[in-house]
Design a protein around this motif. Sequence first.
Motif, mmCIF file in Angstrom:
data_model
loop_
_atom_site.group_PDB
_atom_site.id
_atom_site.type_symbol
_atom_site.label_atom_id
_atom_site.label_comp_id
_atom_site.label_asym_id
_atom_site.label_seq_id
_atom_site.Cartn_x
_atom_site.Cartn_y
_atom_site.Cartn_z
ATOM 1 N N GLY A 2 0.810 -1.206 0.000
ATOM 2 C CA GLY A 2 0.000 0.000 0.000
ATOM 3 C C GLY A 2 0.838 1.249 0.000
ATOM 4 O O GLY A 2 1.971 1.265 0.476
ATOM 5 N N ALA A 3 0.224 2.320 -0.561
ATOM 6 C CA ALA A 3 0.953 3.595 -0.657
ATOM 7 C C ALA A 3 1.209 4.177 0.711
ATOM 8 O O ALA A 3 2.141 4.954 0.912
ATOM 9 C CB ALA A 3 0.170 4.586 -1.527
ATOM 10 N N ASN A 4 0.325 3.821 1.665
ATOM 11 C CA ASN A 4 0.478 4.403 2.998
ATOM 12 C C ASN A 4 1.168 3.454 3.973
ATOM 13 O O ASN A 4 1.097 3.621 5.183
ATOM 14 C CB ASN A 4 -0.893 4.823 3.553
ATOM 15 C CG ASN A 4 -1.811 3.637 3.723
ATOM 16 O OD1 ASN A 4 -1.559 2.572 3.161
ATOM 17 N ND2 ASN A 4 -2.890 3.848 4.471
ATOM 18 N N CYS A 80 1.453 15.869 6.853
ATOM 19 C CA CYS A 80 0.809 14.541 6.846
ATOM 20 C C CYS A 80 1.524 13.587 5.900
ATOM 21 O O CYS A 80 1.788 12.425 6.243
ATOM 22 C CB CYS A 80 -0.660 14.681 6.436
ATOM 23 S SG CYS A 80 -1.673 15.598 7.613
ATOM 24 N N ALA A 81 1.840 14.078 4.706
ATOM 25 C CA ALA A 81 2.499 13.240 3.709
ATOM 26 C C ALA A 81 3.874 12.795 4.186
ATOM 27 O O ALA A 81 4.303 11.663 3.937
ATOM 28 C CB ALA A 81 2.614 14.003 2.385
ATOM 29 N N THR A 82 4.565 13.694 4.892
ATOM 30 C CA THR A 82 5.925 13.393 5.342
ATOM 31 C C THR A 82 5.946 12.306 6.406
ATOM 32 O O THR A 82 6.682 11.309 6.304
ATOM 33 C CB THR A 82 6.593 14.675 5.890
ATOM 34 O OG1 THR A 82 6.636 15.660 4.862
ATOM 35 C CG2 THR A 82 8.006 14.385 6.364
ATOM 36 N N PHE A 83 5.096 12.445 7.437
ATOM 37 C CA PHE A 83 5.157 11.493 8.542
ATOM 38 C C PHE A 83 4.456 10.175 8.244
ATOM 39 O O PHE A 83 4.808 9.141 8.803
ATOM 40 C CB PHE A 83 4.597 12.129 9.816
ATOM 41 C CG PHE A 83 5.661 12.846 10.585
ATOM 42 C CD1 PHE A 83 6.525 12.165 11.421
ATOM 43 C CD2 PHE A 83 5.843 14.213 10.439
ATOM 44 C CE1 PHE A 83 7.539 12.815 12.104
ATOM 45 C CE2 PHE A 83 6.847 14.880 11.116
ATOM 46 C CZ PHE A 83 7.704 14.182 11.948
ATOM 47 N N ARG A 88 1.896 9.001 -2.632
ATOM 48 C CA ARG A 88 0.844 9.651 -3.418
ATOM 49 C C ARG A 88 0.586 11.069 -2.908
ATOM 50 O O ARG A 88 0.431 11.998 -3.688
ATOM 51 C CB ARG A 88 -0.442 8.817 -3.343
ATOM 52 C CG ARG A 88 -1.555 9.316 -4.273
ATOM 53 C CD ARG A 88 -2.740 8.383 -4.232
ATOM 54 N NE ARG A 88 -2.364 7.043 -4.678
ATOM 55 C CZ ARG A 88 -3.163 5.986 -4.605
ATOM 56 N NH1 ARG A 88 -4.367 6.114 -4.073
ATOM 57 N NH2 ARG A 88 -2.754 4.816 -5.026
ATOM 58 N N LEU A 89 0.532 11.193 -1.584
ATOM 59 C CA LEU A 89 0.358 12.534 -0.999
ATOM 60 C C LEU A 89 1.551 13.434 -1.295
ATOM 61 O O LEU A 89 1.399 14.631 -1.492
ATOM 62 C CB LEU A 89 0.167 12.419 0.521
ATOM 63 C CG LEU A 89 -1.265 12.249 1.035
ATOM 64 C CD1 LEU A 89 -1.265 12.194 2.555
ATOM 65 C CD2 LEU A 89 -2.165 13.375 0.554
ATOM 66 N N THR A 241 11.187 17.522 -1.233
ATOM 67 C CA THR A 241 10.131 16.547 -1.528
ATOM 68 C C THR A 241 10.615 15.486 -2.517
ATOM 69 O O THR A 241 10.363 14.287 -2.340
ATOM 70 C CB THR A 241 8.896 17.273 -2.108
ATOM 71 O OG1 THR A 241 8.455 18.282 -1.193
ATOM 72 C CG2 THR A 241 7.759 16.287 -2.341
ATOM 73 N N CYS A 242 11.306 15.934 -3.559
ATOM 74 C CA CYS A 242 11.848 14.993 -4.553
ATOM 75 C C CYS A 242 12.849 14.025 -3.907
ATOM 76 O O CYS A 242 12.842 12.823 -4.179
ATOM 77 C CB CYS A 242 12.523 15.752 -5.692
ATOM 78 S SG CYS A 242 11.365 16.605 -6.784
ATOM 79 N N CYS A 243 13.690 14.588 -3.027
ATOM 80 C CA CYS A 243 14.696 13.749 -2.343
ATOM 81 C C CYS A 243 14.033 12.701 -1.456
ATOM 82 O O CYS A 243 14.425 11.527 -1.459
ATOM 83 C CB CYS A 243 15.632 14.619 -1.510
ATOM 84 S SG CYS A 243 16.732 15.675 -2.490
#
Length: 253
Positions: A2-4, A80-83, A88-89, A241-243
């Motif tokens: 899963g993505a998450n 949220c996306a980071t942690f 996808r986020l 973000t890319c890294c």
Amino acid sequence: MGANEEKGGTCGTIFLKYLLFTFNFLFWLAGGVVMGVGVWTLVEKSEYISLLPSKTYAASAYILVLAGAIVMVTGVLGCCATFKEQRRLLRVYFVLLLCIFLLEVLSGVLAYIYYQQLSVELKHSLRETMVKKYEQAEQDHVTRAVDKLQQEFKCCGSNRSDNWADSLWIRSARAEGRAVPDSCCKSPTAGCGARDHPSNIYRVEGGCASKLENLILDHLKIIGMVGVAIASIQVTGMVFTCCLYRSLNADTL
């Protein structure tokens, strides 16, 4: 997978997560500043916007308000996306950063274009506004803006006080013999505009046009500097973000 799905991650990934989280917190604060500058521009000098020859100045401020609001939402999304390490986020977050960057660039371009045009356009348009719209029907907002401009900056007329001689209002019976509006007076009282003398009337080199021009130019500089600063921060965020995205991809291999 899963993505998450939560990843243990390498030291590099963990470092990037906390680095990006710190960035997002600062980014969220910066969004508040950007939105505040836009709102301040629209509220503090809203009356003067009606005296400007185009809507470019107001458009730049509205873009800042919109960009600031999106920045604050994006900052929360980035955290949220980071942690949660949701790639996808992270992709959505990157796209939003890019959109905000383009909005900031657009705001800066509009401010720069208007900066170049302002001087020539303003001197002509302000005179036309004062002559044709002051104290006319359904032009109360213009009348208030002109009176506030003349009192706040201690000036009279667009380029000089005798510009008022061509005013539709001054030439009408409603002016009751005034040579200039009462807002031109150093000590405004009812009917004081009838005495057109340097001891009573403001005489400023360049008139109100030069004062309003300097005010708008100062605001445009602030808008431009804020736009450049936030755009620079956004580029940094996109790199982080890319890294992190690449690091998460590597961890799944």
